[in-house]
Design a protein around this motif. Sequence first.
Motif, PDB file in Angstrom:
ATOM      1  N   ARG A  35     -95.706 -53.362  32.199  1.00 20.31           N
ATOM      2  CA  ARG A  35     -94.371 -53.342  31.607  1.00 20.31           C
ATOM      3  C   ARG A  35     -94.226 -52.158  30.661  1.00 20.31           C
ATOM      4  O   ARG A  35     -95.178 -51.753  30.012  1.00 20.31           O
ATOM      5  CB  ARG A  35     -94.145 -54.608  30.793  1.00 20.31           C
ATOM      6  N   GLU A  36     -93.024 -51.655  30.579  1.00 24.98           N
ATOM      7  CA  GLU A  36     -92.726 -50.607  29.605  1.00 24.98           C
ATOM      8  C   GLU A  36     -92.455 -51.295  28.269  1.00 24.98           C
ATOM      9  O   GLU A  36     -91.601 -52.160  28.168  1.00 24.98           O
ATOM     10  CB  GLU A  36     -91.502 -49.807  30.042  1.00 24.98           C
ATOM     11  N   MET A  37     -93.212 -50.921  27.250  1.00 22.21           N
ATOM     12  CA  MET A  37     -93.086 -51.558  25.944  1.00 22.21           C
ATOM     13  C   MET A  37     -92.299 -50.655  24.988  1.00 22.21           C
ATOM     14  O   MET A  37     -92.359 -49.440  25.092  1.00 22.21           O
ATOM     15  CB  MET A  37     -94.473 -51.850  25.370  1.00 22.21           C
ATOM     16  N   HIS A  38     -91.566 -51.280  24.069  1.00 19.22           N
ATOM     17  CA  HIS A  38     -90.722 -50.550  23.121  1.00 19.22           C
ATOM     18  C   HIS A  38     -91.081 -50.990  21.703  1.00 19.22           C
ATOM     19  O   HIS A  38     -91.268 -52.170  21.442  1.00 19.22           O
ATOM     20  CB  HIS A  38     -89.249 -50.837  23.409  1.00 19.22           C
ATOM     21  N   LYS A  39     -91.144 -50.028  20.804  1.00 24.66           N
ATOM     22  CA  LYS A  39     -91.500 -50.318  19.411  1.00 24.66           C
ATOM     23  C   LYS A  39     -90.327 -50.997  18.704  1.00 24.66           C
ATOM     24  O   LYS A  39     -89.173 -50.668  18.930  1.00 24.66           O
ATOM     25  CB  LYS A  39     -91.879 -49.042  18.685  1.00 24.66           C
ATOM     26  N   ALA A  40     -90.676 -51.961  17.843  1.00 24.70           N
ATOM     27  CA  ALA A  40     -89.675 -52.681  17.058  1.00 24.70           C
ATOM     28  C   ALA A  40     -90.346 -53.165  15.778  1.00 24.70           C
ATOM     29  O   ALA A  40     -91.568 -53.147  15.653  1.00 24.70           O
ATOM     30  CB  ALA A  40     -89.142 -53.868  17.852  1.00 24.70           C
ATOM     31  N   THR A  41     -89.540 -53.595  14.818  1.00 20.49           N
ATOM     32  CA  THR A  41     -90.045 -54.165  13.582  1.00 20.49           C
ATOM     33  C   THR A  41     -89.739 -55.657  13.584  1.00 20.49           C
ATOM     34  O   THR A  41     -88.595 -56.058  13.824  1.00 20.49           O
ATOM     35  CB  THR A  41     -89.378 -53.506  12.363  1.00 20.49           C
ATOM     36  N   CYS A  42     -90.745 -56.480  13.331  1.00 20.56           N
ATOM     37  CA  CYS A  42     -90.586 -57.932  13.312  1.00 20.56           C
ATOM     38  C   CYS A  42     -89.603 -58.326  12.212  1.00 20.56           C
ATOM     39  O   CYS A  42     -89.704 -57.850  11.081  1.00 20.56           O
ATOM     40  CB  CYS A  42     -91.934 -58.606  13.088  1.00 20.56           C
ATOM     41  N   SER A  43     -88.664 -59.181  12.546  1.00 17.37           N
ATOM     42  CA  SER A  43     -87.651 -59.622  11.586  1.00 17.37           C
ATOM     43  C   SER A  43     -88.222 -60.516  10.492  1.00 17.37           C
ATOM     44  O   SER A  43     -87.619 -60.639   9.431  1.00 17.37           O
ATOM     45  CB  SER A  43     -86.536 -60.374  12.322  1.00 17.37           C
ATOM     46  N   ASP A  44     -89.376 -61.141  10.738  1.00 14.60           N
ATOM     47  CA  ASP A  44     -89.978 -62.013   9.729  1.00 14.60           C
ATOM     48  C   ASP A  44     -90.988 -61.284   8.856  1.00 14.60           C
ATOM     49  O   ASP A  44     -90.816 -61.182   7.652  1.00 14.60           O
ATOM     50  CB  ASP A  44     -90.681 -63.201  10.398  1.00 14.60           C
ATOM     51  N   CYS A  45     -92.060 -60.781   9.465  1.00  9.72           N
ATOM     52  CA  CYS A  45     -93.160 -60.210   8.679  1.00  9.72           C
ATOM     53  C   CYS A  45     -93.027 -58.704   8.455  1.00  9.72           C
ATOM     54  O   CYS A  45     -93.826 -58.120   7.737  1.00  9.72           O
ATOM     55  CB  CYS A  45     -94.500 -60.530   9.344  1.00  9.72           C
ATOM     56  N   LYS A  46     -92.052 -58.076   9.072  1.00  6.83           N
ATOM     57  CA  LYS A  46     -91.741 -56.640   8.915  1.00  6.83           C
ATOM     58  C   LYS A  46     -92.831 -55.710   9.432  1.00  6.83           C
ATOM     59  O   LYS A  46     -92.818 -54.520   9.148  1.00  6.83           O
ATOM     60  CB  LYS A  46     -91.439 -56.293   7.448  1.00  6.83           C
ATOM     61  N   GLN A  47     -93.762 -56.227  10.215  1.00  8.12           N
ATOM     62  CA  GLN A  47     -94.790 -55.364  10.812  1.00  8.12           C
ATOM     63  C   GLN A  47     -94.248 -54.746  12.098  1.00  8.12           C
ATOM     64  O   GLN A  47     -93.400 -55.319  12.774  1.00  8.12           O
ATOM     65  CB  GLN A  47     -96.043 -56.173  11.123  1.00  8.12           C
ATOM     66  N   GLU A  48     -94.780 -53.583  12.431  1.00  3.81           N
ATOM     67  CA  GLU A  48     -94.380 -52.932  13.671  1.00  3.81           C
ATOM     68  C   GLU A  48     -95.019 -53.671  14.847  1.00  3.81           C
ATOM     69  O   GLU A  48     -96.174 -54.077  14.794  1.00  3.81           O
ATOM     70  CB  GLU A  48     -94.829 -51.464  13.670  1.00  3.81           C
TER      71      GLU A  48
END
Length: 75
Positions: A35-48
């Motif tokens: 799968r092609e993965m995309h970077k995001a920031t977790c809405s709870d813990c704020k980790q990438e």
Amino acid sequence: MGFNDRGGNSRGGNRGGSGGFRGGGSGGFRPSGPREMHKATCSDCKQETEVPFVPSGDRPVYCRECYQKHRPARY
């Protein structure tokens, strides 16, 4: 009598074929490659984190650990 016997066999065959079609149809849409993965920031813990979809920004995105907390209950 022979006509009824053939009709009974025909119906039994249709039921078996229908059940096989339903069972095999659900798994055919998954891509076989990575799968092609995309970077995001977790809405709870704020980790990438990385997710298998493009985040739109209008819905929260969770890392694997935080998603388990927010995951809908299965019935």
